[in-house]
Write an enzyme that holds these catalytic residues in place. Structure first.
Site, PDB file in Angstrom:
ATOM      1  N   THR A  40     -15.901  -2.052   6.175  1.00  0.00           N
ATOM      2  CA  THR A  40     -16.906  -3.103   6.045  1.00  0.00           C
ATOM      3  C   THR A  40     -16.229  -4.338   5.455  1.00  0.00           C
ATOM      4  O   THR A  40     -15.254  -4.234   4.705  1.00  0.00           O
ATOM      5  CB  THR A  40     -18.084  -2.652   5.154  1.00  0.00           C
ATOM      6  N   ILE A  42     -16.941  -6.881   3.217  1.00  0.00           N
ATOM      7  CA  ILE A  42     -16.840  -7.207   1.790  1.00  0.00           C
ATOM      8  C   ILE A  42     -15.921  -6.210   1.092  1.00  0.00           C
ATOM      9  O   ILE A  42     -15.108  -6.583   0.246  1.00  0.00           O
ATOM     10  CB  ILE A  42     -18.237  -7.276   1.139  1.00  0.00           C
ATOM     11  N   CYS A  43     -16.010  -4.938   1.486  1.00  0.00           N
ATOM     12  CA  CYS A  43     -15.122  -3.923   0.899  1.00  0.00           C
ATOM     13  C   CYS A  43     -13.665  -4.224   1.251  1.00  0.00           C
ATOM     14  O   CYS A  43     -12.776  -4.044   0.417  1.00  0.00           O
ATOM     15  CB  CYS A  43     -15.521  -2.528   1.371  1.00  0.00           C
ATOM     16  N   GLU A  44     -13.433  -4.690   2.463  1.00  0.00           N
ATOM     17  CA  GLU A  44     -12.072  -5.070   2.869  1.00  0.00           C
ATOM     18  C   GLU A  44     -11.546  -6.195   1.983  1.00  0.00           C
ATOM     19  O   GLU A  44     -10.421  -6.132   1.486  1.00  0.00           O
ATOM     20  CB  GLU A  44     -12.064  -5.504   4.341  1.00  0.00           C
ATOM     21  N   MET A  47     -10.645  -4.782  -1.504  1.00  0.00           N
ATOM     22  CA  MET A  47      -9.397  -4.019  -1.555  1.00  0.00           C
ATOM     23  C   MET A  47      -8.189  -4.920  -1.322  1.00  0.00           C
ATOM     24  O   MET A  47      -7.156  -4.761  -1.962  1.00  0.00           O
ATOM     25  CB  MET A  47      -9.414  -2.866  -0.537  1.00  0.00           C
TER      26      MET A  47
END
Length: 149
Positions: A40, A42-44, A47
């Site tokens: 996803t 925002i998660c990318e 990280m």
């Protein structure tokens, strides 16, 4: 979790299938960066920000890690896809969300964790704990500012 509280110990596998045991990092700070799901946007970004700041964290005696409920094979493919070279991303897949539950961050209704940063100090105590809006990339400046203070 409250500041000064003992951080629960746990063992999770990273994207390479290697064990990460929280208690093995006594003497270092650990940044647990919880994110809802791999693959996803925002998660990318969350990280990648950790990866881009990895050396800064290392210079401050901090081991940053990502954690989500995704399975190890998914974490491995995602880490390769987004170009993670140093950052370990941990699989809280089974028992499903067990570590997120230990830290009070599991969202039962959705089946994944809150988006949150938890900084554990050298003695294994919570030094920083913040839940972010699910659609917002956590501000690493908060953590880096705290570490430099």
């Amino acid at each position: 979790m409250k500041i000064g509280e003992e951080a629960p110990d746990f063992v999770l596998r990273d994207q390479n299938g290697e064990d990460f045991r929280m208690s093995d990092f006594r003497g270092k700070k650990v940044l647990l960066s919880f994110h809802p799901l791999a693959w996803t946007g925002i998660c990318e970004k969350q990280m990648k920000a950790l990866e881009e700041n990895y050396e800064r964290f290392e210079s401050l005696n901090v081991v940053p890690v990502g954690i989500s409920v995704d399975a190890v094979p998914s974490k491995k493919a995602w880490a390769e896809h987004i170009g993670l070279k140093k950052l370990r991303i941990l699989s809280d897949f089974w028992p499903h969300g067990a570590v997120a539950k230990l830290y009070g961050l599991f969202r039962e209704k959705e089946g994944f964790s809150e988006r949150a940063n938890v900084l554990i100090d050298e003695e294994g105590k919570v030094a920083f704990f913040k839940v972010y809006p699910i659609r917002e990339v956590p501000d690493l400046g908060e953590i880096l500012g705290l570490l430099k203070a």
